[in-house]
Design an enzyme around this catalytic site. Structure first.
Site, PDB file in Angstrom:
ATOM      1  N   SER A  68       0.677  -1.431  -0.208  1.00 21.57           N
ATOM      2  CA  SER A  68       0.316   0.120   0.142  1.00 21.57           C
ATOM      3  C   SER A  68       0.877   1.143   0.054  1.00 21.57           C
ATOM      4  O   SER A  68       1.867   1.976  -0.819  1.00 21.57           O
ATOM      5  CB  SER A  68      -0.912  -0.078   1.439  1.00 21.57           C
ATOM      6  OG  SER A  68      -1.797   1.291   0.868  1.00 21.57           O
ATOM      7  N   ASP A 282      -3.022   6.342  -2.995  1.00 23.73           N
ATOM      8  CA  ASP A 282      -1.356   5.333  -2.384  1.00 23.73           C
ATOM      9  C   ASP A 282      -1.384   4.889  -3.062  1.00 23.73           C
ATOM     10  O   ASP A 282      -2.181   4.159  -4.637  1.00 23.73           O
ATOM     11  CB  ASP A 282      -1.812   5.376  -0.672  1.00 23.73           C
ATOM     12  CG  ASP A 282      -2.895   4.102  -1.010  1.00 23.73           C
ATOM     13  OD1 ASP A 282      -3.723   4.188  -1.817  1.00 23.73           O
ATOM     14  OD2 ASP A 282      -3.316   3.533   0.207  1.00 23.73           O
ATOM     15  N   ASP A 286      -6.483   2.797  -2.440  1.00 27.38           N
ATOM     16  CA  ASP A 286      -7.770   2.384  -1.441  1.00 27.38           C
ATOM     17  C   ASP A 286      -8.052   3.872  -0.255  1.00 27.38           C
ATOM     18  O   ASP A 286      -8.719   4.169   0.275  1.00 27.38           O
ATOM     19  CB  ASP A 286      -7.126   1.603  -0.483  1.00 27.38           C
ATOM     20  CG  ASP A 286      -6.127   0.914   0.291  1.00 27.38           C
ATOM     21  OD1 ASP A 286      -5.656   1.840   0.259  1.00 27.38           O
ATOM     22  OD2 ASP A 286      -6.716  -0.265   1.024  1.00 27.38           O
ATOM     23  N   ASN A 378      -6.176  10.284   6.620  1.00 26.46           N
ATOM     24  CA  ASN A 378      -5.342   9.667   5.425  1.00 26.46           C
ATOM     25  C   ASN A 378      -6.058   9.623   4.365  1.00 26.46           C
ATOM     26  O   ASN A 378      -5.486   9.625   3.107  1.00 26.46           O
ATOM     27  CB  ASN A 378      -4.607   9.169   5.915  1.00 26.46           C
ATOM     28  CG  ASN A 378      -4.818   7.979   6.591  1.00 26.46           C
ATOM     29  OD1 ASN A 378      -5.979   6.826   5.903  1.00 26.46           O
ATOM     30  ND2 ASN A 378      -4.563   6.742   7.232  1.00 26.46           N
ATOM     31  N   ARG A 497       1.873   6.546  18.937  1.00 29.31           N
ATOM     32  CA  ARG A 497       0.493   5.417  19.169  1.00 29.31           C
ATOM     33  C   ARG A 497       1.907   4.799  17.835  1.00 29.31           C
ATOM     34  O   ARG A 497       2.592   5.481  17.569  1.00 29.31           O
ATOM     35  CB  ARG A 497      -0.909   5.271  18.184  1.00 29.31           C
ATOM     36  CG  ARG A 497      -0.428   5.785  17.295  1.00 29.31           C
ATOM     37  CD  ARG A 497      -2.103   5.184  16.621  1.00 29.31           C
ATOM     38  NE  ARG A 497      -2.064   4.227  16.125  1.00 29.31           N
ATOM     39  CZ  ARG A 497      -2.445   3.957  14.181  1.00 29.31           C
ATOM     40  NH1 ARG A 497      -1.207   4.809  14.098  1.00 29.31           N
ATOM     41  NH2 ARG A 497      -1.449   3.191  13.974  1.00 29.31           N
ATOM     42  N   SER A 499       3.183   2.414  15.406  1.00 27.12           N
ATOM     43  CA  SER A 499       2.019   2.141  13.835  1.00 27.12           C
ATOM     44  C   SER A 499       1.806   0.761  13.912  1.00 27.12           C
ATOM     45  O   SER A 499       2.518  -0.347  14.125  1.00 27.12           O
ATOM     46  CB  SER A 499       3.461   2.626  12.073  1.00 27.12           C
ATOM     47  OG  SER A 499       2.693   2.090  11.097  1.00 27.12           O
ATOM     48  N   GLY A 500       0.801   0.133  12.543  1.00 24.21           N
ATOM     49  CA  GLY A 500       0.604  -0.580  12.437  1.00 24.21           C
ATOM     50  C   GLY A 500       1.435  -1.774  11.028  1.00 24.21           C
ATOM     51  O   GLY A 500       0.877  -2.961  10.745  1.00 24.21           O
TER      52      GLY A 500
HETATM   53  C1  G16 Z   1      -3.595   1.303   5.955  1.00 23.16           C
HETATM   54  C2  G16 Z   1      -4.517   0.992   6.803  1.00 23.16           C
HETATM   55  C3  G16 Z   1      -4.999   1.977   7.320  1.00 23.16           C
HETATM   56  C4  G16 Z   1      -3.777   3.047   8.248  1.00 23.16           C
HETATM   57  C5  G16 Z   1      -2.969   2.943   7.710  1.00 23.16           C
HETATM   58  C6  G16 Z   1      -1.908   3.198   8.575  1.00 23.16           C
HETATM   59  O1  G16 Z   1      -3.218   1.645   5.454  1.00 23.16           O
HETATM   60  O2  G16 Z   1      -5.160   0.229   5.536  1.00 23.16           O
HETATM   61  O3  G16 Z   1      -6.251   1.752   8.191  1.00 23.16           O
HETATM   62  O4  G16 Z   1      -4.759   4.013   8.686  1.00 23.16           O
HETATM   63  O5  G16 Z   1      -2.282   1.572   7.250  1.00 23.16           O
HETATM   64  O6  G16 Z   1      -1.416   2.308   9.789  1.00 23.16           O
HETATM   65  P1  G16 Z   1      -0.628   2.383  10.936  1.00 23.16           P
HETATM   66  O7  G16 Z   1      -0.123   3.915  11.035  1.00 23.16           O
HETATM   67  O8  G16 Z   1      -0.050   1.980  11.531  1.00 23.16           O
HETATM   68  O9  G16 Z   1       0.951   2.643  10.385  1.00 23.16           O
HETATM   69  P2  G16 Z   1      -2.583   1.002   3.838  1.00 23.16           P
HETATM   70  O10 G16 Z   1      -3.442   2.118   2.867  1.00 23.16           O
HETATM   71  O11 G16 Z   1      -1.035   1.134   4.243  1.00 23.16           O
HETATM   72  O12 G16 Z   1      -2.741  -0.095   3.832  1.00 23.16           O
END
Ligand code: G16
Length: 548
Positions: A68, A282, A286, A378, A497, A499-500
């Site tokens: 992504s 992006d 999405d 975002n 927080r 990041s995931g």
């Molecule tokens: C993904 C998630 C989004 C989230 C973003 C950033 O987006 O689908 O809901 O806002 O990651 O997440 P984080 O701050 O935990 O890194 P994408 O567009 O990268 O798939």
């Protein structure tokens, strides 16, 4: 059909051995990391998707290979459940255990998943797989397909597609085409047909001009927008930049994340007149944000909060003019600009809820309303309509033209997940109908200046949060210190927080002036560096006239 689980182990050992010794975490939207570490993860996700399909009595499960918004060397996997939602949370745990088990224990572990979930391993299963245009995606797609084949499942490959297209295909297949045809053409047909009916030949109206610059982030969104252009008959005049054909890398200095976080235009922008509407998506299309420059050359952003408020106002008007009694609600995250939340509550008078980051959380919450609008700041979001609201709108559409418009709007929306192109077509529809340009749109409220930082730490998991990520509970004392810093700033707000999707801690700050927000973000970032094991260079204090 007889299935020998030994095949799963044989594939793993011979072709997809587990290389990473570190525990792999299920992140905000699936697994993500450096592409060279992901082959075994992808193979096992092929296995998982097949098991999940059998668990869901042969419904199609989707697998999208993409990182992504992340940089080009990264890749990842997003799993799509039968109704187009992200993978059910209880299966996130099953997926995590499966990617982390050793090759030696894999066969036994798969047998345990089958037993624990009472899966009929001989029943039919269908897995749809698609990928973005990263150069390592085809290799990873093959790994997913081999995972399906190892369990004698059926796999259908869609090649290079956007993430929302994959969600669309899964839902279309599982609804026996009631939602559309599960093909690329079926997707274009559904969206373009609704868009052109809504446009009804009116290409310009009031201040609205039929001209748009589209930054495709060198990703798959650029390719698909070009396909839309071919089929749209100029009903929308779009120039696509950052098409991914030159030396430019995916998301590098371009795309929705860059534009939103850096608060500046992407590379490759042509010279355009002030107030020309521009959009950035992006890498997997999405997310979408709008931007423009004013007559002084100042960059102005219209992000996910702006899209949510525009859509909410528009839908409220339509519902009221149809005299429908439907409960509309809006879902945001802690990143939502405070000014947008004030506007939603005080001006639009729409109920708003705040949930943790990740569309899976927002989508889930939005389902509680008759019409649930959810957007992350975002630019990631969509609108979901309950079955009963759709029935009420259909009934009203028998006599009321506004309700007919509402039905077309439902067709234009990709309800399954945030879809940059579908969201963009909706925004274009609304602006056109209102006769608005970006100046009209942005004048509804003033954003509070805001700033995001990424902080490198030894282990991002030392940060733990609660209250939809607005309060940090670990490391102890960090939140108290943040509170003390924030109290010094007018309209100050900040949170941290992990990041995931990237190996960083994120800092968000907002305050009443640009100078204040830069200083607040710096001070909170320094606290994270001090109390959460920062690595890398110390942040530079902006009040020393240096940049962050
Ligand atoms: C993904 C998630 C989004 C989230 C973003 C950033 O987006 O689908 O809901 O806002 O990651 O997440 P984080 O701050 O935990 O890194 P994408 O567009 O990268 O798939």
């Amino acid at each position: 059909m007889s299935i020998n689980l030994r095949t799963v182990y044989a594939f793993a050992r011979e072709m997809y051995p587990k290389v990473s010794k570190e525990t792999i975490q299920y992140g905000t939207a699936g697994f993500r990391g450096k592409a060279e570490l992901l082959d075994s993860v992808m193979f096992r996700m092929g296995v998982l998707a097949t098991l999940r399909s059998r668990f869901r009595e042969g419904s199609v499960i989707g697998v999208m290979i993409t990182a992504s918004h992340n940089p080009e060397p990264d890749n990842g996997v997003k799993l799509i459940d039968p109704k187009g939602e992200m993978l059910e949370p209880s299966w996130e745990k099953i997926a995590t255990d499966l990617v982390n088990v050793s090759d030696q224990d894999l066969e036994q572990h798969v047998a345990k998943i089958i037993k624990d979930n009472e899966i009929d391993i001989t029943s039919s299963s269908y897995v749809y797989v698609g990928m973005d245009n990263r150069y390592h995606s085809p290799r990873l797609l093959k790994a997913v397909a081999d995972g399906v084949i190892a369990l004698k499942g059926n796999v259908r490959e869609f090649g290079i597609v956007t993430t929302p297209m994959m969600h669309f295909f899964v839902v279309a297949a599982n609804t026996k085409e009631a939602y559309g045809k599960p093909t690329e053409e079926g997707y274009y047909d559904k969206l373009i047909s609704a868009f052109e009916k809504l446009r009804n030949g009116q290409l310009e109206n009031g201040n609205y001009r039929n001209r748009l610059i589209f930054d495709g982030a060198n990703g798959v969104g650029a390719r698909k927008m070009l396909q839309f252009n071919k089929r749209m008959n100029k009903s929308l005049n779009v120039t696509v930049i950052n098409q991914g054909v030159g030396p430019g890398k995916i998301n590098e200095e371009c795309g929705a994340d860059h534009v939103k976080v850096q608060q500046r235009p992407p590379v490759g922008m042509p010279i355009v007149e002030p107030y020309t509407r521009c959009v950035s998506v992006d890498g997997d299309a999405d997310r979408v944000v709008y931007f423009f420059t004013d007559e002084t050359g100042q960059f102005r952003l219209l992000d996910g909060d702006r899209i949510a408020t525009l859509v909410a106002g528009y839908l409220m008007d339509l519902i009221q003019s149809c005299q429908l009694d439907l409960r509309l609600g809006l879902v945001q995250t802690a990143y939502a600009n405070g000014a947008s939340t004030d506007y939603i509550v005080n001006e639009l008078k729409v109920p708003v809820s705040c949930v943790p980051t990740g569309v899976k959380h927002l989508h889930h919450k939005a389902l509680e309303y008759d019409i649930g609008i959810y957007f992350e700041a975002n630019g990631h979001g969509t609108i979901v309509f309950s079955d009963s609201s759709k029935a009420a709108i259909s009934e009203a559409a028998k006599t009321n033209p506004k309700a007919q418009t509402l039905l077309l709007v439902i067709d234009l929306i990709n309800e399954t997940v945030g879809d940059a192109i579908s969201d963009m077509l909706l925004v274009e529809t609304i602006l056109n109908q209102k006769g608005w340009d970006v100046k009209d749109w942005i004048s509804s409220y003033d954003d509070l200046p805001n700033q995001q930082l990424k902080i490198q730490v030894k282990d991002r998991n030392v940060i733990q949060t609660t209250d939809a990520e607005r309060v940090c509970v670990k490391p102890e004392g960090l939140q108290d210190e943040i509170n003390q810093v924030v109290a010094n700033y007018k309209r100050g707000r900040a949170f941290v927080r992990p990041s995931g999707t990237e190996d960083v801690v994120r800092v968000y700050a907002e305050a009443s002036t640009r100078e204040d927000v830069l200083q607040l973000a710096y001070e909170v970032g320094r606290l994270v560096q001090k109390l959460a094991g920062g690595v890398g260079p110390e942040l530079v204090n902006p009040s020393n006239n240096a940049h962050l």
